[in-house]
Design an enzyme around this catalytic site. Structure first.
Site, PDB file in Angstrom:
ATOM      1  N   ARG A 193       0.905  -1.081  -0.119  1.00 37.93           N
ATOM      2  CA  ARG A 193      -0.054   0.189  -0.034  1.00 37.93           C
ATOM      3  C   ARG A 193       0.822   1.159  -0.075  1.00 37.93           C
ATOM      4  O   ARG A 193       0.864   2.087  -0.727  1.00 37.93           O
ATOM      5  CB  ARG A 193      -0.996  -0.045   1.216  1.00 37.93           C
ATOM      6  CG  ARG A 193      -1.972   0.674   1.026  1.00 37.93           C
ATOM      7  CD  ARG A 193      -1.769   2.325   1.858  1.00 37.93           C
ATOM      8  NE  ARG A 193      -1.430   2.400   3.043  1.00 37.93           N
ATOM      9  CZ  ARG A 193      -0.748   3.246   3.573  1.00 37.93           C
ATOM     10  NH1 ARG A 193      -0.524   4.710   2.882  1.00 37.93           N
ATOM     11  NH2 ARG A 193      -0.225   3.359   4.938  1.00 37.93           N
ATOM     12  N   ASP A 194       1.589   1.413   1.072  1.00 34.40           N
ATOM     13  CA  ASP A 194       2.546   2.530   1.214  1.00 34.40           C
ATOM     14  C   ASP A 194       3.845   2.800  -0.088  1.00 34.40           C
ATOM     15  O   ASP A 194       3.955   3.724  -0.578  1.00 34.40           O
ATOM     16  CB  ASP A 194       3.237   2.580   2.380  1.00 34.40           C
ATOM     17  CG  ASP A 194       3.470   4.105   2.654  1.00 34.40           C
ATOM     18  OD1 ASP A 194       3.795   4.976   1.950  1.00 34.40           O
ATOM     19  OD2 ASP A 194       3.245   4.302   4.031  1.00 34.40           O
ATOM     20  N   HIS A 232       3.354   4.444  12.847  1.00 30.59           N
ATOM     21  CA  HIS A 232       3.971   4.026  11.642  1.00 30.59           C
ATOM     22  C   HIS A 232       4.669   5.228  11.150  1.00 30.59           C
ATOM     23  O   HIS A 232       4.791   6.289  11.382  1.00 30.59           O
ATOM     24  CB  HIS A 232       2.496   4.136  10.655  1.00 30.59           C
ATOM     25  CG  HIS A 232       3.060   4.332   9.202  1.00 30.59           C
ATOM     26  ND1 HIS A 232       2.487   3.121   8.275  1.00 30.59           N
ATOM     27  CD2 HIS A 232       3.522   5.134   8.553  1.00 30.59           C
ATOM     28  CE1 HIS A 232       2.825   3.779   7.193  1.00 30.59           C
ATOM     29  NE2 HIS A 232       3.298   4.930   7.136  1.00 30.59           N
ATOM     30  N   SER A 284       3.733  10.963   9.040  1.00 34.89           N
ATOM     31  CA  SER A 284       3.564  11.056   7.804  1.00 34.89           C
ATOM     32  C   SER A 284       4.659  11.594   6.982  1.00 34.89           C
ATOM     33  O   SER A 284       4.761  11.562   5.640  1.00 34.89           O
ATOM     34  CB  SER A 284       2.274  11.677   7.398  1.00 34.89           C
ATOM     35  OG  SER A 284       1.042  10.959   8.124  1.00 34.89           O
ATOM     36  N   HIS A 318       3.124   4.419  -3.523  1.00 31.17           N
ATOM     37  CA  HIS A 318       3.702   5.936  -3.759  1.00 31.17           C
ATOM     38  C   HIS A 318       4.743   6.154  -4.522  1.00 31.17           C
ATOM     39  O   HIS A 318       5.080   6.881  -5.174  1.00 31.17           O
ATOM     40  CB  HIS A 318       3.993   6.678  -2.382  1.00 31.17           C
ATOM     41  CG  HIS A 318       2.677   6.999  -1.522  1.00 31.17           C
ATOM     42  ND1 HIS A 318       1.738   7.792  -1.999  1.00 31.17           N
ATOM     43  CD2 HIS A 318       2.217   6.625  -0.544  1.00 31.17           C
ATOM     44  CE1 HIS A 318       0.474   8.010  -1.153  1.00 31.17           C
ATOM     45  NE2 HIS A 318       0.778   7.335  -0.296  1.00 31.17           N
TER      46      HIS A 318
END
Length: 350
Positions: free
Chosen positions: A13-14, A194, A167, A17
């Protein structure tokens, strides 16, 4: 007895990017199967910005949500499948689709001071009998007390776990200790962290989170993720094991999965380049990197200036259009290029 730590793997998922959301079915299947064989507890899949986010603004994914979920669901024999959703990008319809694909865990992410936006979705998932966590993005933009209050609110809405995302990779270990500790004291559900690696602190920050009481930490194979990358999974797990925390993940299987990720998912592992450092210092979402580079090249401005100006404006995920406004203002001499004026730069908020 060793304290168990749940490792949540958002590589699929990440990591999207970093490759402009271009992973194909064979890549998803290959990595998911390897992570499953290694005993990774949760494998998260989807567009980098989560369910429903494939768009011109955030980047179109090669595959739709349903196809990604189907491929990974089939590949996972033991690991649980997770997804991520930001209200505004995703909707209840997207959650229904994920449930139809037998998702095990859903994370609803909101800006760090806007947890109330998750209420509807957490309530829907609670009523549907799906495990749901509420997580706060851009967490450096709120105080420890504010984060603790927001997390307590998320639990009241039905979240069975809560936590924070660094983030922009802005935190230092002491920042993480203070924030996770405050949240741990405020709630009685699992707490997660995270990390991003813009300042090279992702593993150290994740260790600090666990020592402060976090039950769940995120990490990606080879650090595959937005901007300068995420906490490196195959480094974090043996570090935690050496410290006496139990992850339940097989080391050789994990290293094999990381090798597959390095060969098949990414042209090169993430690195901390100059733009990544500035993104961390300025406190700007790491996922803005590719868009900032594209727009800066087109308008003939320094991407580092764009990041610092975005930081001054406290830009958050979902405000990608602001990148163009900032670049045009810098091009026309109307916005924030303190380098040209010889002024020192701020290191951003903590």
């Amino acid at each position: 007895m060793r304290k168990p730590v749940l490792v949540h793997d958002p590589t699929l998922r990440d990591g999207h990017h970093a490759v402009r959301h271009s992973l194909g079915p064979d890549q998803l299947r290959s990595y998911a199967s390897a992570a499953d064989a290694a005993g990774v507890p949760v494998v998260e899949v989807g567009h980098g910005n989560g369910l429903g986010a494939s768009s011109l603004q955030a980047g179109r994914a090669r595959l739709g949500d349903g196809e990604m979920l189907s491929v990974v669901r089939e590949a996972l024999q033991n690991s649980r499948m997770g997804v991520f959703m930001i209200p505004g990008w995703g909707t209840v319809r997207d959650l229904r689709n994920a449930i139809a694909h037998d998702v095990d865990l859903v994370r609803i992410g909101t800006h760090c001071t806007e947890g109330d936006l998750a209420e509807r979705y957490l309530g829907f998932l609670r009523d549907a009998g799906v495990e749901a966590h509420g997580v706060l993005l851009m967490s450096h933009m709120a105080t420890p007390g504010q984060l603790a209050e927001e997390c307590a609110r998320l639990v009241a809405y039905g979240a069975t776990g809560v936590g924070i995302l660094d983030s922009s990779g802005h935190f230092l270990p002491a920042d993480v200790t203070e924030r996770v500790g405050a949240i741990r004291r405020a709630v009685d559900v699992p707490v997660m962290f995270h990390g991003h690696n813009n300042l090279g602190m992702a593993v150290a920050n994740s260790v600090a989170a666990v020592e402060a009481g976090a039950d769940i930490v995120d990490a990606c194979a080879r650090g595959f993720g937005a901007g300068a990358g995420n906490t490196q999974l195959e480094v974090l797990v043996p570090v935690l094991e050496r410290m006496g925390f139990a992850t339940g993940i097989d080391l050789y299987g994990l290293l094999d999965a990381a090798d597959i990720a390095g060969r098949e998912l990414m042209p090169a592992p993430p690195s901390i380049d100059s733009v990544g450092v500035v993104s961390g210092l300025s406190g700007v979402f790491s996922g803005f990197k590719n868009r900032v580079l594209d727009v800066s090249l087109r308008e003939g401005v320094d991407p580092r200036d764009v990041f610092f100006e975005l930081g001054e404006r406290q830009a958050v995920a979902g405000q990608e259009d602001l990148i163009v406004d900032v670049a045009l203002a810098l091009r026309d001499g109307a916005g924030g290029s303190r380098a040209a004026a010889g002024e020192p730069r701020s290191s951003g908020q903590v």
